[in-house]
Design an enzyme around this catalytic site. Structure first.
Site, PDB file in Angstrom:
ATOM      1  N   LEU A 184      42.203  32.627  33.192  1.00  0.00           N
ATOM      2  CA  LEU A 184      41.212  33.086  34.160  1.00  0.00           C
ATOM      3  C   LEU A 184      41.673  32.757  35.578  1.00  0.00           C
ATOM      4  O   LEU A 184      42.059  31.619  35.862  1.00  0.00           O
ATOM      5  CB  LEU A 184      39.866  32.413  33.874  1.00  0.00           C
ATOM      6  CG  LEU A 184      38.736  32.688  34.862  1.00  0.00           C
ATOM      7  CD1 LEU A 184      38.344  34.153  34.841  1.00  0.00           C
ATOM      8  CD2 LEU A 184      37.539  31.806  34.543  1.00  0.00           C
ATOM      9  N   HIS A 185      41.660  33.751  36.449  1.00  0.00           N
ATOM     10  CA  HIS A 185      41.986  33.514  37.851  1.00  0.00           C
ATOM     11  C   HIS A 185      41.301  34.545  38.729  1.00  0.00           C
ATOM     12  O   HIS A 185      41.082  35.677  38.329  1.00  0.00           O
ATOM     13  CB  HIS A 185      43.496  33.489  38.103  1.00  0.00           C
ATOM     14  CG  HIS A 185      44.236  34.726  37.709  1.00  0.00           C
ATOM     15  ND1 HIS A 185      44.539  35.028  36.397  1.00  0.00           N
ATOM     16  CD2 HIS A 185      44.754  35.719  38.456  1.00  0.00           C
ATOM     17  CE1 HIS A 185      45.220  36.161  36.347  1.00  0.00           C
ATOM     18  NE2 HIS A 185      45.361  36.616  37.593  1.00  0.00           N
ATOM     19  N   THR A 186      40.942  34.101  39.916  1.00  0.00           N
ATOM     20  CA  THR A 186      40.269  34.942  40.895  1.00  0.00           C
ATOM     21  C   THR A 186      41.182  35.080  42.104  1.00  0.00           C
ATOM     22  O   THR A 186      41.684  34.086  42.630  1.00  0.00           O
ATOM     23  CB  THR A 186      38.919  34.315  41.311  1.00  0.00           C
ATOM     24  OG1 THR A 186      38.147  34.073  40.128  1.00  0.00           O
ATOM     25  CG2 THR A 186      38.156  35.232  42.241  1.00  0.00           C
TER      26      THR A 186
END
Length: 137
Positions: free
Chosen positions: A96-98
């Site tokens: 998960l990464h933004t």
């Protein structure tokens, strides 16, 4: 998780230009930024998609994302930010990464066709990381 480059960055096993390192997550410069100052925010635990993030962790993680969006704007003098997340499809690293991407009017970004650029050298990358980190509230 073994083999996950973002987990290795969190563990300090792989170098990165860190912008923030907090209990709720870590932020560092993207090595292939859309625009210079493009930051990735990741949770410390290995999670693949947004739906894997426990509800109890949402306020802390997205609070960090929100603060980084403000820091990218103020620290880099950007006109705004583009904040995005892929879940599986187009997710180049399965962690998960933004993305927090600095924007300026007329910067050429159109839709989801992301041109990529490079930092001239490590010193320039460190300068961008430092400016965003200094502006982080």
């Amino acid at each position: 998780m073994s083999g996950c480059v973002f987990c290795q960055i969190v563990a300090g096993e792989v170098p990165a230009f860190r912008v923030a390192d907090e209990p709720d997550g870590m932020a560092f410069l993207d090595t292939r930024p859309v625009f210079k100052g493009h930051v990735l925010v990741v949770p410390r635990a290995h999670l693949v998609t947004l739906t894997d993030l426990p509800a109890i962790d949402l306020p802390g993680y997205f609070g960090l994302v929100q603060r980084l969006a403000a820091a990218v704007e103020s620290g880099l003098g950007a006109g705004g930010t583009f904040v995005a997340m892929n879940n599986r499809v187009s997710q180049s690293v399965p962690h998960l990464h933004t993305h927090v991407v600095p924007r300026t009017r007329g910067d050429g970004l159109r839709g989801f066709f992301w041109p990529r650029t490079r930092y001239a050298d490590d010193a320039e990358a460190a300068s961008y990381a430092g400016r965003v980190a200094a502006a982080l509230r």
